[in-house]
Design an enzyme around this catalytic site. Sequence first.
Site, PDB file in Angstrom:
ATOM      1  N   GLU A   1      -7.470 -13.329 -34.447  1.00 13.38           N
ATOM      2  CA  GLU A   1      -8.780 -11.998 -34.168  1.00 13.38           C
ATOM      3  C   GLU A   1      -7.967 -10.751 -33.907  1.00 13.38           C
ATOM      4  OE1 GLU A   1     -12.285 -14.691 -31.769  1.00 13.38           O
ATOM      5  OE2 GLU A   1     -10.785 -13.732 -30.620  1.00 13.38           O
TER       6      GLU A   1
ATOM      7  N   ASP B   1      -4.709 -11.237 -22.311  1.00 15.20           N
ATOM      8  CA  ASP B   1      -5.789 -10.850 -23.269  1.00 15.20           C
ATOM      9  C   ASP B   1      -6.130  -9.541 -23.114  1.00 15.20           C
ATOM     10  OD1 ASP B   1      -8.009 -11.153 -25.066  1.00 15.20           O
ATOM     11  OD2 ASP B   1      -7.729 -13.344 -24.821  1.00 15.20           O
TER      12      ASP B   1
ATOM     13  N   HIS C   1      -5.403  -8.794 -29.140  1.00 12.94           N
ATOM     14  CA  HIS C   1      -5.950  -9.079 -27.759  1.00 12.94           C
ATOM     15  C   HIS C   1      -4.807  -8.509 -26.835  1.00 12.94           C
ATOM     16  CE1 HIS C   1      -9.252 -11.662 -28.486  1.00 12.94           C
ATOM     17  NE2 HIS C   1      -8.667 -12.118 -29.590  1.00 12.94           N
TER      18      HIS C   1
END
Length: 520
Positions: A293, A160, A231
């Site tokens: 995301e 991440d 990410h």
Amino acid sequence: MIPLPVSARPGPGAFRLTAGTPMTVGPGLEGVATWLRDALRCPLPPGGRGITLRIDPSLTREGYELTCAPGALDLVGGSPAGVFYAAQSLRQLLHPAALRRAGPVGWDVPAVTVADHPRFAWRGVMLDVARHFMPVADVLRFVDLAAFHKLNVLHLHLTDDQGWRVEVPRWPRLTTVGAWRPSSMLGSRVHGRDDGRPHGGFYTSDDLREIVAYAADRHVTVVPEIDMPGHMQAAVAAYPHLGNGFDGGVRTTWGISPHVLNMGDEALRFCRDVLDHICDIFPSELIGIGGDECPPGEWQGSPIADRVGLHGVQPWFTALMADHLATRGRRVYGWDEILAGGAPAGAVVAAWRGPTPTTVAARLGHDVVSCPDIKVYLDYRQSDDPGEPTPVGTLLTLEDVYGFDPVPPGLTSAEEAHVLGGQANVWTEHMEHARRVDYMTYPRLCAFAEAVWGAPTRSYESFVERLPVHLARLDALGVNYRPLAGPRPWDARPDAPGNPRTLPDRLAELAQMTADLPRP
């Protein structure tokens, strides 16, 4: 027992289990026998009438029958996995002291006939080791506890923005640089607090192979995730040429970084190299590539954005990675954002943004794992008690988790068949060590395990009645679970304040977040 079996009929008497109890092991069950001897701390020598392990092909693959009478104890399954689950049920029939690693050996097993099988094939739990690294021993313990509750998938979130946790031989800076950050946030990001303490760690290839093998012995499949193309700040910090002009470090704040991979040839080669390495280590058919995301802003004006459109870049990238994984005989496992623009054929969707994406994926004909944040995100707060550590997200009580059903209403039987099961997600921004993971995970994961194993007509009242005995088992296993009465004074984190959310606000946010999903 937890999860509650389909049927259990008590009988008269008990079976005396001692160190000298013989065990007959059917073909293909040597691994289960080895595990059981270790778990019970008993030699269980071969031969003679005592415990019998055998496979009955007439049972479902993960189904089992446990028959205990004063003279014999039979554990029968449709496969080694079924026999393993029968053995886990046996452990729950014993006194909790039998779960400890020391002490006398010799227990009475109450006479009973159990017939059992799971409702769903995917009974998973995701562990985020990117935000806070967990040493191998802690991961193995996490696997043991999941298997004790008959969960069978560990989704391992390995990378991440805040840390890269797996070595890749061709890209050494991923771990010399990307695995470390100079500090972490204290509590919710809205408060802007920083602890000033370096944090990091990573797994070698041998570490990961050990985790995979350990889990396989407990009939748990490890599904790795390398989150891409967003990410990725930790990777770009290690190799800035993979990004879009960012030359900073590993992210020290929570939330979503705007710094993503560029779509140049070198970045695509990097992704393929990483996925090849992951395929070499993990035998799982599914390989997680995240896809969630991912802000597209840095792609504005790039050649690929000019060709496929700004919002077409990520679907184009996902299709490339799916094609590459297919050359290795693998399939994509991605968060439900991959539905936007069209998920690749054969992809499995992890539906997290509320219940809607599960319905969308199933109606589009994609296999889907249901993991809506408002039902199964175990980083969300457990009560309104001010003593809860770093309370974030919507309120998610034990009863809320128990009421989770992976299959949303309104699906046809053909669409329901695409719902593989459910998954609870343990995000660790606010879980700095295994003790905190225990507190946030248990006993809510016990409730989740029963929700994905048993029938939809299960009873929360029955679960609550059985739970105190089960908590004694967790005590014996050394689990720092949250007490039913609420947090203890030392559970609080006044230095790490949270940011509670209301359910109506979150539902409105989710509706906006999923507005771009196709509506079949």
